[in-house]
Write a protein that holds these residues in place. Structure first.
Motif, PDB file in Angstrom:
ATOM      1  N   GLU A 253       0.767  -1.120   0.022  1.00 15.87           N
ATOM      2  CA  GLU A 253       0.044  -0.101  -0.037  1.00 15.87           C
ATOM      3  C   GLU A 253       0.801   1.239   0.034  1.00 15.87           C
ATOM      4  O   GLU A 253       0.630   2.384  -0.883  1.00 15.87           O
ATOM      5  CB  GLU A 253      -0.803   0.071   1.304  1.00 15.87           C
ATOM      6  N   SER A 256       2.906   1.738  -3.276  1.00 17.84           N
ATOM      7  CA  SER A 256       1.823   2.046  -4.424  1.00 17.84           C
ATOM      8  C   SER A 256       1.374   3.397  -4.607  1.00 17.84           C
ATOM      9  O   SER A 256       1.330   4.246  -5.445  1.00 17.84           O
ATOM     10  CB  SER A 256       0.325   1.196  -4.238  1.00 17.84           C
ATOM     11  N   TYR A 257       1.432   3.957  -3.296  1.00 19.40           N
ATOM     12  CA  TYR A 257       0.966   5.314  -2.981  1.00 19.40           C
ATOM     13  C   TYR A 257       2.264   6.291  -3.477  1.00 19.40           C
ATOM     14  O   TYR A 257       2.047   7.221  -4.160  1.00 19.40           O
ATOM     15  CB  TYR A 257       0.528   5.652  -1.412  1.00 19.40           C
ATOM     16  N   CYS A 260       2.606   6.398  -7.315  1.00 23.22           N
ATOM     17  CA  CYS A 260       1.605   6.703  -8.218  1.00 23.22           C
ATOM     18  C   CYS A 260       1.839   8.352  -8.539  1.00 23.22           C
ATOM     19  O   CYS A 260       2.629   9.084  -7.973  1.00 23.22           O
ATOM     20  CB  CYS A 260       0.018   6.663  -7.340  1.00 23.22           C
ATOM     21  N   HIS A 276      -9.468   8.248  -2.819  1.00 21.26           N
ATOM     22  CA  HIS A 276      -8.694   6.984  -2.955  1.00 21.26           C
ATOM     23  C   HIS A 276      -8.607   6.379  -1.558  1.00 21.26           C
ATOM     24  O   HIS A 276      -7.783   5.552  -1.430  1.00 21.26           O
ATOM     25  CB  HIS A 276      -7.256   7.435  -3.294  1.00 21.26           C
ATOM     26  N   GLN A 277      -9.401   6.808  -0.739  1.00 22.71           N
ATOM     27  CA  GLN A 277      -9.518   6.020   0.576  1.00 22.71           C
ATOM     28  C   GLN A 277      -9.717   4.408   0.526  1.00 22.71           C
ATOM     29  O   GLN A 277      -9.187   3.813   1.409  1.00 22.71           O
ATOM     30  CB  GLN A 277     -10.433   6.799   1.866  1.00 22.71           C
ATOM     31  N   ARG A 278     -10.408   4.031  -0.348  1.00 22.40           N
ATOM     32  CA  ARG A 278     -10.495   2.568  -0.707  1.00 22.40           C
ATOM     33  C   ARG A 278      -9.338   1.889  -1.056  1.00 22.40           C
ATOM     34  O   ARG A 278      -9.244   0.845  -0.632  1.00 22.40           O
ATOM     35  CB  ARG A 278     -11.714   2.300  -1.569  1.00 22.40           C
ATOM     36  N   VAL A 279      -8.418   2.569  -1.802  1.00 22.32           N
ATOM     37  CA  VAL A 279      -7.219   2.077  -2.699  1.00 22.32           C
ATOM     38  C   VAL A 279      -6.102   1.854  -1.420  1.00 22.32           C
ATOM     39  O   VAL A 279      -5.464   1.272  -1.248  1.00 22.32           O
ATOM     40  CB  VAL A 279      -6.699   3.058  -3.578  1.00 22.32           C
ATOM     41  N   TYR A 280      -6.143   3.276  -0.695  1.00 20.52           N
ATOM     42  CA  TYR A 280      -5.078   3.292   0.662  1.00 20.52           C
ATOM     43  C   TYR A 280      -6.057   3.596   1.799  1.00 20.52           C
ATOM     44  O   TYR A 280      -5.895   4.660   2.305  1.00 20.52           O
ATOM     45  CB  TYR A 280      -4.159   4.587   0.176  1.00 20.52           C
ATOM     46  N   SER A 284      -4.832   6.430   4.459  1.00 26.71           N
ATOM     47  CA  SER A 284      -5.879   7.747   4.430  1.00 26.71           C
ATOM     48  C   SER A 284      -6.301   8.150   5.975  1.00 26.71           C
ATOM     49  O   SER A 284      -6.570   9.131   6.098  1.00 26.71           O
ATOM     50  CB  SER A 284      -7.135   7.412   3.625  1.00 26.71           C
TER      51      SER A 284
END
Length: 333
Positions: A253, A256-257, A260, A276-280, A284
């Motif tokens: 995670e 990836s952040y 990006c 993007h809180q579901r992705v990270y 978040s």
């Protein structure tokens, strides 16, 4: 900064402004001179000891209206001594040249309407690399003031805990990430982020009995027969879903952040995190924790000023609870 030249020039500037503040006749003559010389019809500004930037604003206005001020005071024999000499004017210009670029930055960092703490490291870097960089073409006093300001800022933010806080805030801002973090601090900051993400994960997991009971209730057959959709044949249950070790998931995670694309510097990082809180999910939460910190004490000082305007001599019997409610309403309506 203690310098007799600056003290003298600023003292003359204060006396000059005061002479116009307490005389309606001079104000009228100043307005007439501004029209004749085609200068902006601005009044002179007085320095306020409790307001940062008021000295710079006073000097800026005196330099702007220098010709009009000279025309008014030169016609009055008793007031000619208030006119700054050419040496004093050079000192005022040097002060203005040093402080003027900082005004917009301080106003922006003192705001409470948007994220400000993550800007501190980028702004300090900008000051050091360009805005407050010593220039051979500048007067000696201007370079001295710039050096003093940089020395003060370095002393103010040299504490390791403060540096780590500013680095974390910048790292969690998708506009900057680790761009302004020194190379020797990149690894510790990433480790600190991983540690806080792991702590957040352990708090979320908690006891597993409640979750099993909830799933059992959800899996109980319903009385009404529900028609299956095509997508239901491909739905993966929680037990069948492939899992990764927690530490590996957190590292993935974070990387990836960091990899990006950066957000535009004019965009709002809180909006980005909301999207993007579901992705990270772990990062978040850390962003909410750190990006809400104000960069300066200006917001709290504004609250004190609001409280002073509410609790006056005529309202000195207000109860603390009433003051709290009134201040809250004044700041949020």
């Amino acid at each position: 900064m203690k310098d007799p030249r600056i003290d003298r020039a600023v003292g003359i500037c204060k006396k000059l402004v005061s002479s116009f503040s307490y005389s309606w006749r001079r104000k009228k003559e100043l307005a007439r001179a501004q029209k004749e010389l085609k200068l902006p019809e601005h009044g002179l500004k007085t320095e306020c000891p409790t307001r940062w930037g008021s000295r710079q604003a006073m000097i800026e206005r005196v330099l702007e209206q220098h010709k009009a001020i000279s025309q008014v005071l030169s016609s009055d024999r008793k007031s000619r001594h208030l006119l700054p000499s050419w040496q004093d004017t050079e000192i005022l210009e040097a002060i203005y040249k040093s402080l003027h670029p900082l005004t917009e930055f301080t106003d922006a960092l003192s705001s409470e309407k948007y994220v400000s703490v993550s800007f501190v490291k980028p702004v300090l870097h900008l000051f050091t690399s360009s805005i407050l960089k010593v220039n051979d073409d500048d007067p000696e006093l201007t370079n001295t003031i710039k050096t003093k300001i940089l020395t003060y800022l370095e002393e103010k933010y040299k504490d390791p805990e403060t540096q780590d806080l500013l680095n974390l805030a910048s790292a969690l801002d998708p506009r900057f990430k680790l761009r302004y973090t020194s190379e020797d601090r990149v690894a510790p900051i990433q480790a600190r982020l991983m540690s806080e993400m792991a702590a957040s994960l352990s708090m979320e997991q908690g006891p597993s009995d409640g979750g099993t009971a909830d799933r059992a209730e959800d899996d109980a057959p319903s009385t009404s027969k529900k028609k299956k959709t095509l997508g239901s044949f491909f739905k993966i249950t929680e037990r069948a879903r492939p899992t990764h070790p927690p530490q590996q998931a957190l590292a993935t995670e974070l990387q990836s952040y960091l990899q990006c694309a950066d957000l535009d510097s004019e965009e709002n990082p809180l909006d980005w995190w909301r999207e993007h809180q579901r992705v990270y999910p772990r990062l978040s939460k850390l962003a909410k924790k750190y990006l809400g910190i104000p960069a300066t004490s200006a917001p709290s000082e504004r609250v004190f000023s609001t409280g002073g305007n509410i609790v006056t001599c005529l309202r000195s019997s207000l109860k603390p609870e009433s003051v709290d409610r009134l201040v809250f309403l004044a700041k949020n309506l």
